[in-house]
Design a protein around this motif. Structure first.
Motif, mmCIF file in Angstrom:
data_model
loop_
_atom_site.group_PDB
_atom_site.id
_atom_site.type_symbol
_atom_site.label_atom_id
_atom_site.label_comp_id
_atom_site.label_asym_id
_atom_site.label_seq_id
_atom_site.Cartn_x
_atom_site.Cartn_y
_atom_site.Cartn_z
ATOM 1 N N LYS A 41 0.967 -1.068 -0.038
ATOM 2 C CA LYS A 41 0.095 0.189 0.158
ATOM 3 C C LYS A 41 0.756 1.044 -0.062
ATOM 4 N N THR B 10 -10.430 0.264 -2.112
ATOM 5 C CA THR B 10 -10.378 -0.152 -3.618
ATOM 6 C C THR B 10 -11.675 0.418 -4.214
ATOM 7 N N THR B 106 -6.125 4.434 -2.451
ATOM 8 C CA THR B 106 -7.439 3.971 -3.051
ATOM 9 C C THR B 106 -6.965 3.364 -4.360
ATOM 10 N N ARG B 107 -7.144 2.251 -4.610
ATOM 11 C CA ARG B 107 -6.815 1.155 -5.839
ATOM 12 C C ARG B 107 -8.019 1.737 -6.691
#
Lengths: 110, 111
Positions: A41, B10, B106-107
Motif C-alpha cells: 500500500k 479499492t 485507493t486502488r
C-alpha cells in the motif's frame, strides 16, 4: 524538466546479501532527497537527506547523498525476505512537491 | 495523535461514471495536503496540492479535479472517468512541514 532516475529497475537477491540501490536526479530548487519503502500500500518513509556526505543509518539500512554528482544510494546489508518491496527515491523541490523515480523492485529469496 | 485517513481502499468504476475520493487528517490544523497517483509500474506523480481551504493547485492537466471544502478534508473528483484514470491514488501530508507521509491509498480500476 525535473527528473529522478533509479537503478536497477529490479533485482533478486538471496537472504544475507548486501544490495545497493541508486538514485540520480536533475531538479531545480533542490531541498532534500527522500527514500521510501512501498510494500502493498502506502509508501513508508525511510530517510531524508539534505547534506552531502553525511550517512543516515537505521538498522541494516543506510543512505548517503552526493549533491555535487547529484545522486544518492541506499544500502541494505544482511537482507531479509521482509526487505522485499519497491524502494522509491524522491526529490523535494519545494513545499513537499516531490518528484519520484519509478522505483526499484527488490525481491529477497529465502 | 496526527493521522491521515483515505477511503475507499479499492474502487471499480465504469468508464464515464463520476468519482469522489476523500481524504481527512486528524490532530492538526491548516495542513498542506497532496494528491498523488501511481500508475502501474511507475513512480508517483503529484496531481494536486492545497495549502488551505478553497486553495487548489494543479500540477498536471488531466480529467480530475480537487477540492478542499474544510481545513482537514481533501477530495479528488471526476465527472466522467476514463480508462487512463486507473491507478493507485494516494493522499499525503507533511506533519510539521517536514517529510511527506501517505494515507493507505485507493486502488481505482476503470472498466
Amino acid at each position: 524538466e525535473d527528473k529522478v532516475v533509479q537503478s536497477p529497475l529490479s533485482l533478486v537477491v538471496h537472504e544475507g546479501d548486501t544490495v545497493t540501490l541508486n538514485c540520480s536526479y536533475e531538479v531545480t530548487n533542490f531541498r532534500s532527497l527522500l527514500w521510501y519503502k512501498q510494500e502493498k500500500k502506502a509508501p513508508t518513509f525511510l530517510f531524508m537527506l539534505t547534506s552531502s556526505g553525511i550517512e543516515k543509518k537505521s538498522g541494516r539500512l543506510s543512505s548517503i547523498l552526493d549533491k555535487k554528482e547529484l545522486f544518492s544510494i541506499l544500502n541494505i546489508t544482511a537482507t531479509q525476505t521482509g526487505d522485499s518491496a519497491v524502494y522509491l527515491c524522491a526529490v523535494d523541490r519545494y513545499g513537499n512537491k516531490l518528484v519520484f523515480g519509478a522505483g526499484t523492485i527488490l525481491r529477497v529469496k529465502s | 495523535s496526527q493521522t491521515i485517513h483515505q477511503w475507499p481502499a479499492t474502487l471499480v468504476q465504469p468508464v464515464g461514471s463520476p468519482l469522489s475520493l476523500e481524504c481527512t487528517v486528524e490532530g492538526t490544523s491548516n495542513p498542506n495536503l497532496y494528491w498523488y497517483r501511481q500508475a502501474a509500474g511507475r513512480g508517483l506523480q503529484l496531481l494536486f496540492y492545497s495549502v488551505g481551504i478553497g486553495q487548489i493547485s494543479s500540477e498536471v492537466p488531466q480529467n480530475l479535479s480537487a477540492s478542499r471544502p474544510q481545513d482537514r478534508q481533501f477530495i479528488l473528483s471526476s465527472k466522467k472517468l476514463l480508462l487512463s484514470d486507473s491507478g493507485f491514488y494516494l493522499c499525503a501530508w507533511a506533519p510539521g512541514g517536514m517529510t511527506l507521509h501517505f494515507g493507505n491509498g485507493t486502488r481505482l480500476t476503470v472498466t
